[in-house]
Design a protein around this motif. Structure first.
Motif, PDB file in Angstrom:
ATOM      1  N   GLN A  67       0.826  -1.227   0.000  1.00  0.00           N
ATOM      2  CA  GLN A  67       0.000   0.000   0.000  1.00  0.00           C
ATOM      3  C   GLN A  67       0.853   1.267   0.000  1.00  0.00           C
ATOM      4  O   GLN A  67       0.405   2.314  -0.457  1.00  0.00           O
ATOM      5  CB  GLN A  67      -1.012   0.018   1.164  1.00  0.00           C
ATOM      6  N   ASP A  69       2.509   1.397  -3.737  1.00  0.00           N
ATOM      7  CA  ASP A  69       1.513   1.843  -4.713  1.00  0.00           C
ATOM      8  C   ASP A  69       1.420   3.369  -4.790  1.00  0.00           C
ATOM      9  O   ASP A  69       1.022   3.928  -5.797  1.00  0.00           O
ATOM     10  CB  ASP A  69       0.146   1.243  -4.340  1.00  0.00           C
ATOM     11  N   ARG A  70       1.813   4.051  -3.689  1.00  0.00           N
ATOM     12  CA  ARG A  70       1.698   5.500  -3.656  1.00  0.00           C
ATOM     13  C   ARG A  70       2.809   6.196  -4.459  1.00  0.00           C
ATOM     14  O   ARG A  70       2.705   7.384  -4.741  1.00  0.00           O
ATOM     15  CB  ARG A  70       1.738   5.989  -2.198  1.00  0.00           C
ATOM     16  N   ASP A 120      -5.244  -2.635  -8.519  1.00  0.00           N
ATOM     17  CA  ASP A 120      -6.202  -2.057  -7.564  1.00  0.00           C
ATOM     18  C   ASP A 120      -6.269  -0.539  -7.727  1.00  0.00           C
ATOM     19  O   ASP A 120      -5.241   0.114  -7.900  1.00  0.00           O
ATOM     20  CB  ASP A 120      -5.778  -2.375  -6.119  1.00  0.00           C
ATOM     21  N   GLY A 121      -7.466   0.009  -7.623  1.00  0.00           N
ATOM     22  CA  GLY A 121      -7.627   1.466  -7.677  1.00  0.00           C
ATOM     23  C   GLY A 121      -7.363   2.036  -9.062  1.00  0.00           C
ATOM     24  O   GLY A 121      -7.151   1.307 -10.033  1.00  0.00           O
ATOM     25  N   LEU A 122      -7.380   3.366  -9.130  1.00  0.00           N
ATOM     26  CA  LEU A 122      -7.211   4.049 -10.420  1.00  0.00           C
ATOM     27  C   LEU A 122      -5.892   4.811 -10.516  1.00  0.00           C
ATOM     28  O   LEU A 122      -5.647   5.511 -11.489  1.00  0.00           O
ATOM     29  CB  LEU A 122      -8.370   5.028 -10.645  1.00  0.00           C
ATOM     30  N   ARG A 123      -5.049   4.659  -9.489  1.00  0.00           N
ATOM     31  CA  ARG A 123      -3.795   5.400  -9.490  1.00  0.00           C
ATOM     32  C   ARG A 123      -2.916   5.014 -10.694  1.00  0.00           C
ATOM     33  O   ARG A 123      -2.258   5.861 -11.285  1.00  0.00           O
ATOM     34  CB  ARG A 123      -3.058   5.154  -8.173  1.00  0.00           C
ATOM     35  N   ARG A 129       2.450  -2.190  -8.982  1.00  0.00           N
ATOM     36  CA  ARG A 129       1.048  -2.192  -8.530  1.00  0.00           C
ATOM     37  C   ARG A 129       0.390  -3.562  -8.698  1.00  0.00           C
ATOM     38  O   ARG A 129      -0.771  -3.737  -8.347  1.00  0.00           O
ATOM     39  CB  ARG A 129       0.252  -1.151  -9.324  1.00  0.00           C
TER      40      ARG A 129
END
Length: 348
Positions: free
Chosen positions: A202, A205-206, A284-287, A324
């Protein structure tokens, strides 16, 4: 030659660095568009990670700041100003400005939260009613580059703070009901050796991009790297002089790309394909989608084009997505190869 000798500390020229193209590209794209979200560089020891990161700051055009302001406040952009400077401008005060080199701040591994975020003098606030703030490294790094070596060994709590500030562009310090907020817009660059442990997914991913670097195996290249380093250590100014023209060309290219970036467009069909790749890879997510779009635009601007092409997306998408992917402990296939496979299916 005398101009170069005026620099406070000799920096190994970015254009002299041999190999490690992935890391160099990720750094260039992040300085063109800091909103990409920084870069995590993972690789073997002694592969020039720190040298390359310090060298990129030397390529950036100087920035205009308010003189004697600890936050490197911008003279006209309210988003990049401290509260004190905003108040002075609203009051109509004339403020002195000066040009400085883009800040390059190193975050030591043993840094405390107070050292990173800054501290409020509670005693002064309570007895004299004055908000006294001692700025930290986030203030110093505003509008610059914040470099964390061995980021995978840094306390998760501090990594969280860094990533939050990098994403929001602000740092807020609160103590005993007193709150101080200041701009903290910087390119976050982390480096580490995967043998010493990975970052939590997590947190990983940032980071906008993830570059993997390996030790150069080819004997001729290794000899070239060793010779260059020896020459630089012997007389850095002669080495810097030799690459002065190449440095100027790249410096101009980055400055032009920063100006062109707002005009760059990416077609709907390409955006759809990027999202298809992210969906198929189960990101995961839209990043991942957002960062790939941004990086492709920055790459296009870097090459002087206003329209993103398929080749631009292909150049950056692995850097934006490989960290990711959900890791399967039994998977032997490299995550970068997996991204390329899906990209080939969808784009070709």
């Amino acid at each position: 030659m005398s101009i170069i000798k005026d620099t406070a500390r000799p920096v190994f020229p970015f254009t002299a660095i041999v190999g490690q193209e992935e890391m160099k590209l990720a750094l260039i794209l992040n300085v063109i568009d800091p909103k990409i979200g920084g870069v995590m560089i993972m690789g073997d020891r002694g592969t020039g990670k720190s040298t390359t990161i310090r060298a990129i700051a030397d390529l950036l055009p100087q920035i205009d700041v308010i003189a004697d302001d600890p936050f490197n406040s911008h003279p006209s952009d309210f988003e990049l100003m401290s509260e004190l400077v905003k108040e002075s401008i609203i009051s109509g005060d004339s403020l002195m400005t000066k040009l400085i080199n883009v800040p390059m701040v190193d975050l030591p591994l043993g840094a405390t939260e107070d050292r990173v975020c800054g501290t409020i003098d509670i005693e002064k606030a309570l007895t004299e009613g004055i908000k006294t703030f001692e700025p930290g490294l986030l203030a110093k790094a505003n509008r610059g580059i914040l470099y964390v070596d061995e980021v995978n060994l840094l306390d998760d709590h501090l990594v969280d703070i860094l990533l939050d500030s990098a994403a929001s562009g602000w740092n807020t310090v609160e103590r005993e009901g007193i709150s101080i907020r200041h701009p903290a817009r910087f390119v976050l660059v982390g480096s580490g050796n995967p043998e010493e442990g990975e970052l939590r997914p997590q947190l990983l991913d940032r980071f906008g991009m993830h570059a993997e670097i390996r030790t150069v195996k080819e004997p001729l290249l290794r000899v070239q790297i060793v010779e260059q380093r020896s020459q630089f250590d012997q007389d850095p100014y002669i080495c810097m002089q030799a690459y002065d023209d190449q440095q100027k060309i790249l410096k101009a290219q980055i400055a032009d790309a920063q100006l062109l970036l707002p005009e760059v467009i990416i077609d709907f069909s390409l955006r759809m394909k990027i999202s298809q790749v992210c969906g198929q890879l189960d990101v995961d997510g839209l990043r991942g989608d957002i960062v790939t779009n941004r990086a492709a635009k920055a790459f296009s601007a870097y090459h002087g084009r206003k329209q993103v092409e398929i080749s631009d997306v292909k150049e950056v998408i692995t850097l934006c997505l490989r960290h990711r992917l959900r890791k399967d402990p039994l998977e032997t296939i490299d995550s970068g190869f997996k991204v390329k496979q899906v990209v080939a299916e969808i784009f070709d």
